[in-house]
Design a protein around this motif. Sequence first.
Motif, PDB file in Angstrom:
ATOM      1  N   ILE A 131      24.731  35.310  38.161  1.00  0.00           N
ATOM      2  CA  ILE A 131      24.495  35.542  36.866  1.00  0.00           C
ATOM      3  C   ILE A 131      25.462  36.004  36.553  1.00  0.00           C
ATOM      4  CG2 ILE A 131      23.713  38.287  37.830  1.00  0.00           C
ATOM      5  CD1 ILE A 131      22.461  38.188  35.986  1.00  0.00           C
ATOM      6  N   GLY A 132      25.982  35.444  35.486  1.00  0.00           N
ATOM      7  CA  GLY A 132      27.394  36.060  34.843  1.00  0.00           C
ATOM      8  C   GLY A 132      28.495  35.097  35.094  1.00  0.00           C
ATOM      9  N   ASP A 133      29.412  36.256  36.437  1.00  0.00           N
ATOM     10  CA  ASP A 133      30.307  35.486  37.044  1.00  0.00           C
ATOM     11  C   ASP A 133      30.039  35.870  38.695  1.00  0.00           C
ATOM     12  OD1 ASP A 133      31.704  34.434  34.204  1.00  0.00           O
ATOM     13  OD2 ASP A 133      32.970  36.165  34.134  1.00  0.00           O
ATOM     14  N   ALA A 134      29.196  35.904  38.837  1.00  0.00           N
ATOM     15  CA  ALA A 134      29.221  36.589  40.221  1.00  0.00           C
ATOM     16  C   ALA A 134      27.872  35.691  40.950  1.00  0.00           C
ATOM     17  CB  ALA A 134      28.232  38.208  39.700  1.00  0.00           C
ATOM     18  N   ASN A 135      28.383  35.370  42.157  1.00  0.00           N
ATOM     19  CA  ASN A 135      27.553  35.117  42.811  1.00  0.00           C
ATOM     20  C   ASN A 135      25.621  36.060  43.197  1.00  0.00           C
ATOM     21  OD1 ASN A 135      27.955  32.156  42.834  1.00  0.00           O
ATOM     22  ND2 ASN A 135      29.545  33.320  44.948  1.00  0.00           N
ATOM     23  N   VAL A 136      24.722  35.727  43.055  1.00  0.00           N
ATOM     24  CA  VAL A 136      24.161  36.163  43.884  1.00  0.00           C
ATOM     25  C   VAL A 136      23.643  36.297  45.047  1.00  0.00           C
ATOM     26  CG1 VAL A 136      20.957  37.131  43.662  1.00  0.00           C
ATOM     27  CG2 VAL A 136      22.685  36.840  41.535  1.00  0.00           C
ATOM     28  N   TYR A 137      23.479  35.130  45.862  1.00  0.00           N
ATOM     29  CA  TYR A 137      23.857  34.610  47.466  1.00  0.00           C
ATOM     30  C   TYR A 137      25.243  34.265  47.686  1.00  0.00           C
ATOM     31  CZ  TYR A 137      18.911  32.999  47.537  1.00  0.00           C
ATOM     32  OH  TYR A 137      17.520  32.435  47.786  1.00  0.00           O
ATOM     33  N   VAL A 138      24.654  34.626  48.968  1.00  0.00           N
ATOM     34  CA  VAL A 138      25.760  34.766  49.638  1.00  0.00           C
ATOM     35  C   VAL A 138      26.790  32.980  49.963  1.00  0.00           C
ATOM     36  CG1 VAL A 138      26.511  34.419  52.228  1.00  0.00           C
ATOM     37  CG2 VAL A 138      24.948  36.265  51.593  1.00  0.00           C
ATOM     38  N   SER A 139      27.911  33.425  49.377  1.00  0.00           N
ATOM     39  CA  SER A 139      28.727  32.112  49.289  1.00  0.00           C
ATOM     40  C   SER A 139      29.320  32.289  50.644  1.00  0.00           C
ATOM     41  CB  SER A 139      29.662  32.319  47.651  1.00  0.00           C
ATOM     42  OG  SER A 139      30.424  33.080  48.317  1.00  0.00           O
ATOM     43  N   ALA A 140      29.996  31.055  50.644  1.00  0.00           N
ATOM     44  CA  ALA A 140      32.015  30.680  51.410  1.00  0.00           C
ATOM     45  C   ALA A 140      32.088  31.808  51.329  1.00  0.00           C
ATOM     46  CB  ALA A 140      31.737  29.137  51.106  1.00  0.00           C
ATOM     47  N   ARG A 185      41.892  27.610  43.247  1.00  0.00           N
ATOM     48  CA  ARG A 185      40.505  27.018  42.376  1.00  0.00           C
ATOM     49  C   ARG A 185      40.123  28.391  41.944  1.00  0.00           C
ATOM     50  NH1 ARG A 185      40.099  24.773  47.035  1.00  0.00           N
ATOM     51  NH2 ARG A 185      38.182  26.457  47.734  1.00  0.00           N
ATOM     52  N   GLY A 186      40.766  29.351  42.090  1.00  0.00           N
ATOM     53  CA  GLY A 186      40.455  30.839  41.058  1.00  0.00           C
ATOM     54  C   GLY A 186      38.315  30.915  41.113  1.00  0.00           C
ATOM     55  N   ILE A 187      38.258  31.412  42.358  1.00  0.00           N
ATOM     56  CA  ILE A 187      37.106  31.413  42.441  1.00  0.00           C
ATOM     57  C   ILE A 187      36.479  33.547  42.592  1.00  0.00           C
ATOM     58  CG2 ILE A 187      36.773  28.982  43.828  1.00  0.00           C
ATOM     59  CD1 ILE A 187      37.033  31.065  46.230  1.00  0.00           C
ATOM     60  N   GLN A 188      37.407  34.079  42.438  1.00  0.00           N
ATOM     61  CA  GLN A 188      37.322  35.269  42.382  1.00  0.00           C
ATOM     62  C   GLN A 188      38.834  35.232  41.283  1.00  0.00           C
ATOM     63  OE1 GLN A 188      33.935  35.039  45.115  1.00  0.00           O
ATOM     64  NE2 GLN A 188      34.672  36.392  43.797  1.00  0.00           N
ATOM     65  N   SER A 189      38.494  36.515  41.209  1.00  0.00           N
ATOM     66  CA  SER A 189      39.966  37.002  40.980  1.00  0.00           C
ATOM     67  C   SER A 189      40.058  38.489  40.783  1.00  0.00           C
ATOM     68  CB  SER A 189      39.886  36.811  38.756  1.00  0.00           C
ATOM     69  OG  SER A 189      38.723  37.381  38.604  1.00  0.00           O
ATOM     70  N   ASN A 201      33.102  38.682  39.221  1.00  0.00           N
ATOM     71  CA  ASN A 201      33.674  37.824  39.936  1.00  0.00           C
ATOM     72  C   ASN A 201      35.014  38.779  40.861  1.00  0.00           C
ATOM     73  OD1 ASN A 201      35.929  36.753  38.825  1.00  0.00           O
ATOM     74  ND2 ASN A 201      35.758  35.247  39.709  1.00  0.00           N
ATOM     75  N   GLU A 202      35.637  39.519  40.412  1.00  0.00           N
ATOM     76  CA  GLU A 202      35.403  40.540  42.050  1.00  0.00           C
ATOM     77  C   GLU A 202      34.754  41.055  43.218  1.00  0.00           C
ATOM     78  OE1 GLU A 202      38.534  44.399  42.575  1.00  0.00           O
ATOM     79  OE2 GLU A 202      39.104  43.560  40.332  1.00  0.00           O
ATOM     80  N   CYS A 203      33.696  40.584  42.589  1.00  0.00           N
ATOM     81  CA  CYS A 203      32.920  41.318  44.053  1.00  0.00           C
ATOM     82  C   CYS A 203      32.459  40.279  44.554  1.00  0.00           C
ATOM     83  CB  CYS A 203      31.435  41.657  43.056  1.00  0.00           C
ATOM     84  SG  CYS A 203      30.406  42.596  44.589  1.00  0.00           S
ATOM     85  N   ARG A 248      34.674  43.632  48.126  1.00  0.00           N
ATOM     86  CA  ARG A 248      35.620  42.780  46.383  1.00  0.00           C
ATOM     87  C   ARG A 248      36.605  41.812  47.135  1.00  0.00           C
ATOM     88  NH1 ARG A 248      38.236  46.866  43.933  1.00  0.00           N
ATOM     89  NH2 ARG A 248      37.366  48.267  45.093  1.00  0.00           N
ATOM     90  N   TYR A 249      37.094  41.366  46.692  1.00  0.00           N
ATOM     91  CA  TYR A 249      38.451  40.827  46.635  1.00  0.00           C
ATOM     92  C   TYR A 249      40.012  42.044  46.711  1.00  0.00           C
ATOM     93  CZ  TYR A 249      41.569  36.319  45.823  1.00  0.00           C
ATOM     94  OH  TYR A 249      42.899  36.527  46.570  1.00  0.00           O
ATOM     95  N   ALA A 250      40.048  42.498  45.899  1.00  0.00           N
ATOM     96  CA  ALA A 250      41.240  43.040  46.316  1.00  0.00           C
ATOM     97  C   ALA A 250      40.919  43.729  47.606  1.00  0.00           C
ATOM     98  CB  ALA A 250      40.789  44.987  45.799  1.00  0.00           C
ATOM     99  N   GLU A 251      39.924  43.655  48.359  1.00  0.00           N
ATOM    100  CA  GLU A 251      39.505  44.546  50.229  1.00  0.00           C
ATOM    101  C   GLU A 251      39.955  43.537  51.206  1.00  0.00           C
ATOM    102  OE1 GLU A 251      35.940  46.811  51.240  1.00  0.00           O
ATOM    103  OE2 GLU A 251      34.940  45.880  49.374  1.00  0.00           O
ATOM    104  N   VAL A 252      39.581  42.045  50.278  1.00  0.00           N
ATOM    105  CA  VAL A 252      39.908  40.853  51.016  1.00  0.00           C
ATOM    106  C   VAL A 252      41.680  40.561  51.458  1.00  0.00           C
ATOM    107  CG1 VAL A 252      39.960  38.129  51.783  1.00  0.00           C
ATOM    108  CG2 VAL A 252      37.776  39.668  50.966  1.00  0.00           C
ATOM    109  N   LEU A 253      42.352  41.216  50.162  1.00  0.00           N
ATOM    110  CA  LEU A 253      43.542  41.507  49.670  1.00  0.00           C
ATOM    111  C   LEU A 253      44.156  41.780  50.592  1.00  0.00           C
ATOM    112  CD1 LEU A 253      44.363  40.749  46.187  1.00  0.00           C
ATOM    113  CD2 LEU A 253      44.799  39.084  47.902  1.00  0.00           C
ATOM    114  N   CYS A 254      43.388  43.187  50.667  1.00  0.00           N
ATOM    115  CA  CYS A 254      44.532  44.443  52.106  1.00  0.00           C
ATOM    116  C   CYS A 254      43.770  43.696  53.216  1.00  0.00           C
ATOM    117  CB  CYS A 254      43.472  45.349  51.470  1.00  0.00           C
ATOM    118  SG  CYS A 254      43.537  46.753  50.174  1.00  0.00           S
ATOM    119  N   TRP A 255      43.017  43.747  53.881  1.00  0.00           N
ATOM    120  CA  TRP A 255      42.239  42.849  55.071  1.00  0.00           C
ATOM    121  C   TRP A 255      43.648  42.138  55.272  1.00  0.00           C
ATOM    122  CZ3 TRP A 255      36.912  41.981  53.515  1.00  0.00           C
ATOM    123  CH2 TRP A 255      35.667  42.728  53.828  1.00  0.00           C
TER     124      TRP A 255
END
Length: 597
Positions: A211-220, A262-266, A283-285, A439-446
């Motif tokens: 929905i919108g720019d975000a996945n509702v289901y678990v993604s890769a 591929r810009g899948i998150q931002s 889609n940062e989430c 959120r993608y910001a967390e993955v960058l920190c990890w």
Amino acid sequence: MKINILPGCVFAASMLLTTSCSDFLTEDPKGQLTVETLYKSKADLDLAINSLYQNIQGFQCNSNTMIVQCMGDDVTSTTGSNKAAYLAADAFEAPSDLKGVNDLWNWYYKIIKASNYVLDCAKYLKVDKSEVSEQLGQAYFWRAYAYYGLVRTWGPVPLSPEEVLSVDVDNIKDDIPCATVEEVYNYIVKDLKAAEDCNLPEKYPNGSKHIGDANVYVSAQAVKSTLASVYMSMAGYPLKKSDYYALAADKAKEVVDAVNARGIQSLLPNWNSVYSYGNDNHNECILGIYYNANTGSWGTDDSQLTCCHVPASLPWGGWGDFLAERYFWSKYPEGPRKDAVYAKTLLYKSENKQTKEIKYANVDWWATMDGEAYKTWMEKNDKNEDVEKTNAVFSDYRPMFTGFSVNANEQGQPLKIDFDCTKPIYAGMTLGKRHQLIRYAEVLCWFAEASARSGKYISEAKTALKKVRSRAYSDQAIVDAIDAMSNDQLAEAAYNEHRYEVAGNVLGMVTCREDAFRLERLKNVFDYRVGPQSDILVPKGTLTHSVNAKGEPFTYTLEKDIILKEKMEVTGTWKGEESMYQIYPPTEVEKNPNLKR
């Protein structure tokens, strides 16, 4: 988001969830639904997936399952009221009110049971496994997610026997022993790798799964991000397998590389939009739980946290479940992120009893009235409190997190805009606002921290952390300082940036409590809470926005430093592992004597 399910199908699926698929008789009982007769196609299996996602929604539809997060150094709770369970976690004590440990335990095992049911019943479908890989991926992931929460909260916990996937985990028997922490983590990794093998999409087609720019289901990328976090946890306390930081860096890099390619998150350009109800499906989430307040009542399709961050002394009916720790706030670095995470001012409301005229004033959380004016104000509001105790405008005397808050219009209805602390707050208890778990910001920190601790990808890690800091700070020098950092400095900086990113977000997968747990720093939180707490929180000379006895705004300058001691007197001694983990629910211990450390 509401998962659309036909009522009859929900009932059928939920009834089947009460019994193991392997327990059904081989005969053909006429007039009864069995897995052999009900589950014949991929569409049928979606019934079980819907039931799983109902449990995901129920898991966080109120704040009880997040009470353990009061152990973190970012949040505390209201003194008194119905907050005994919150304050026990805040003080690292065993709770007398068991709603937190009971609800968290029960909901995690409900998720596990629903996941097991999907996996078990998929065996009855006469289709190729590749045709149901999406459903299997959801089940493997959420089972791993639930065990990940369990092992960080309780340590050793029972695992579902592989040969009986649908074990009745609502009634864990004494013949199911607790697995060791390492065994639980190995089980989690196995499930997440199984979810990876299901080749889930990076982006689902629009509809119920996107929905919108975000996945509702678990993604890769949700699977890979979670696996990176799990590896980091295995590298820290209690396993301390430091070589797993390299695995975490590898897995996080896969997400970062996919985003770059591929810009899948931002990252959202404006931090104020991160928790915005007006931009709820960005889609940062990477991983979220979706709600849709159709019923207007407490149910699994309603997010009920809108008042949790709001102090009780504000005029919006705030619950004060999760209030901001003043010390953490004072050390939180200035910039656009702090201005978004915390309300810069609190909204004071006054009403003329004769004319019914309502006035609002934006007031600092530490603002006070002079003694005589405060006494007059108290008398005008027909209160009989001891005016010598405090001259605070707001009795909570704390900053406010804004992550759950939503603005309201003149009729009190929620507004879909970025939250503005200078405007009235929505006081309703149900809302269809997404919960953001990763959120993608967390993955960058990890990625930055794991790389620094393992010595891998240092250049890319610094670039990743600079992206996070660029949005959080106004001072470019703070961003550029990353270039000269040693590996140890980079690891510590990334650790802290993650804590700042998730401060107050007690529903996230990795909170401030979980970060401190991993690095054995929860004792530091305890030591501060039992210590003198003599730090300067607001220095003298600060311009303060306040109100007078008539509720009219004015400003004054602090003549002395504000040094605050916490309201709650935390006593006791640090008990090591016993203090770091929660107690097992007593009713579960009665059923299963194996629940002990």
